[in-house]
Enzyme design. Structure first.
Site, PDB file in Angstrom:
ATOM      1  CG  ASP A  39     -20.565  22.727  41.872  1.00 14.54           C
ATOM      2  OD1 ASP A  39     -19.486  22.337  41.399  1.00 14.54           O
ATOM      3  OD2 ASP A  39     -20.648  23.700  42.672  1.00 14.54           O
ATOM      4  CB  ILE A  40     -22.158  23.315  47.022  1.00 14.43           C
ATOM      5  CG1 ILE A  40     -22.956  23.686  48.259  1.00 14.43           C
ATOM      6  CG2 ILE A  40     -20.915  24.178  46.903  1.00 14.43           C
ATOM      7  CD1 ILE A  40     -22.247  23.349  49.576  1.00 14.43           C
ATOM      8  CD  GLU A 105     -12.394  26.475  43.560  1.00 16.68           C
ATOM      9  OE1 GLU A 105     -13.317  25.934  44.216  1.00 16.68           O
ATOM     10  OE2 GLU A 105     -12.535  27.538  42.934  1.00 16.68           O
ATOM     11  CB  VAL A 106     -12.078  19.700  45.269  1.00 14.83           C
ATOM     12  CG1 VAL A 106     -12.204  18.494  46.191  1.00 14.83           C
ATOM     13  CG2 VAL A 106     -13.013  20.822  45.711  1.00 14.83           C
ATOM     14  CG  HIS A 110     -13.827  17.581  40.610  1.00 11.44           C
ATOM     15  ND1 HIS A 110     -12.673  17.672  41.339  1.00 11.44           N
ATOM     16  CD2 HIS A 110     -14.103  18.848  40.188  1.00 11.44           C
ATOM     17  CE1 HIS A 110     -12.263  18.928  41.379  1.00 11.44           C
ATOM     18  NE2 HIS A 110     -13.109  19.662  40.678  1.00 11.44           N
ATOM     19  CG  HIS A 112     -16.949  20.969  36.873  1.00  8.59           C
ATOM     20  ND1 HIS A 112     -17.442  21.770  37.882  1.00  8.59           N
ATOM     21  CD2 HIS A 112     -15.623  20.846  37.122  1.00  8.59           C
ATOM     22  CE1 HIS A 112     -16.447  22.111  38.693  1.00  8.59           C
ATOM     23  NE2 HIS A 112     -15.334  21.572  38.261  1.00  8.59           N
TER      24      HIS A 112
HETATM   25  P1  5GP Z   1     -12.802  22.756  40.720  1.00  7.39           P
HETATM   26  O1  5GP Z   1     -12.584  24.230  40.738  1.00  7.39           O
HETATM   27  O2  5GP Z   1     -11.882  22.032  41.666  1.00  7.39           O
HETATM   28  O3  5GP Z   1     -12.778  22.191  39.326  1.00  7.39           O
HETATM   29  O4  5GP Z   1     -14.284  22.535  41.200  1.00  7.39           O
HETATM   30  C1  5GP Z   1     -14.656  22.298  42.510  1.00  7.39           C
HETATM   31  C2  5GP Z   1     -16.168  22.397  42.567  1.00  7.39           C
HETATM   32  O5  5GP Z   1     -16.602  21.830  43.780  1.00  7.39           O
HETATM   33  C3  5GP Z   1     -16.692  23.834  42.528  1.00  7.39           C
HETATM   34  O6  5GP Z   1     -17.568  23.980  41.414  1.00  7.39           O
HETATM   35  C4  5GP Z   1     -17.423  23.987  43.874  1.00  7.39           C
HETATM   36  O7  5GP Z   1     -18.601  24.757  43.771  1.00  7.39           O
HETATM   37  C5  5GP Z   1     -17.715  22.542  44.237  1.00  7.39           C
HETATM   38  N1  5GP Z   1     -17.799  22.315  45.680  1.00  7.39           N
HETATM   39  C6  5GP Z   1     -16.922  22.747  46.622  1.00  7.39           C
HETATM   40  N2  5GP Z   1     -17.304  22.319  47.832  1.00  7.39           N
HETATM   41  C7  5GP Z   1     -18.432  21.588  47.653  1.00  7.39           C
HETATM   42  C8  5GP Z   1     -19.282  20.874  48.552  1.00  7.39           C
HETATM   43  O8  5GP Z   1     -19.088  20.815  49.768  1.00  7.39           O
HETATM   44  N3  5GP Z   1     -20.363  20.230  48.000  1.00  7.39           N
HETATM   45  C9  5GP Z   1     -20.601  20.256  46.651  1.00  7.39           C
HETATM   46  N4  5GP Z   1     -21.685  19.596  46.227  1.00  7.39           N
HETATM   47  N5  5GP Z   1     -19.819  20.915  45.793  1.00  7.39           N
HETATM   48  C10 5GP Z   1     -18.744  21.575  46.283  1.00  7.39           C
END
Ligand code: 5GP
Length: 125
Positions: A39-40, A105-106, A110, A112
């Protein structure tokens, strides 16, 4: 009428771009069906994302519409990722935010994977 679980998929989301090689990632594992990368913005000593290669928005979409080989491949990739980063056998947590209320968010499914430290309680009360 049967429920249609397939959600419209936005090909321009960040993880789709990582899968196409348009954006870099720190890869942990790549298989026929899944990609795992750091994760970034890590919130634990080990914070890896595991994604299916197929175009699935949410857990509901994936569970209802993915072929069994993709589901098996994704689940196995999560297990293998945990071993590769040393989270197994020490202990780790996997979590999938699915939908608005969970803060996804994405819009590409996915999971984690958190580890590398004691993780505390599951949710803050
Ligand atoms: P969500 O909130 O959708 O469950 O998690 C999205 C995750 O994607 C977040 O933890 C965020 O830090 C990670 N993320 C967002 N953009 C990028 C990226 O460009 N590269 C990587 N490796 N992780 C990302």
């Amino acid at each position: 009428m049967p429920i249609d679980h397939k959600q419209p998929y936005d090909d321009s989301n960040i993880f789709a771009r990582i899968l196409r090689g348009e954006l870099p990632c720190r890869k942990v594992l790549e298989t026929d069906h899944a990609l795992a990368f750091h994760d970034i913005n890590p919130v634990a000593a080990v914070h890896v994302l595991v994604i299916p290669k197929g175009a699935y928005v949410s857990w509901d979409d994936f569970a209802a519409t993915a072929p069994e080989a993709e589901i098996a491949g994704f689940v196995r990739a999560i297990g293998e990722t945990a071993r590769l980063v040393g989270a197994e056998p020490q202990g780790y947590r996997i979590l999938a935010n699915s939908g608005k209320r969970a803060g996804q968010e994405v819009p590409h499914l996915h999971v984690h994977l958190f580890g590398g430290q004691p993780l505390g309680p599951m949710l803050a009360r």
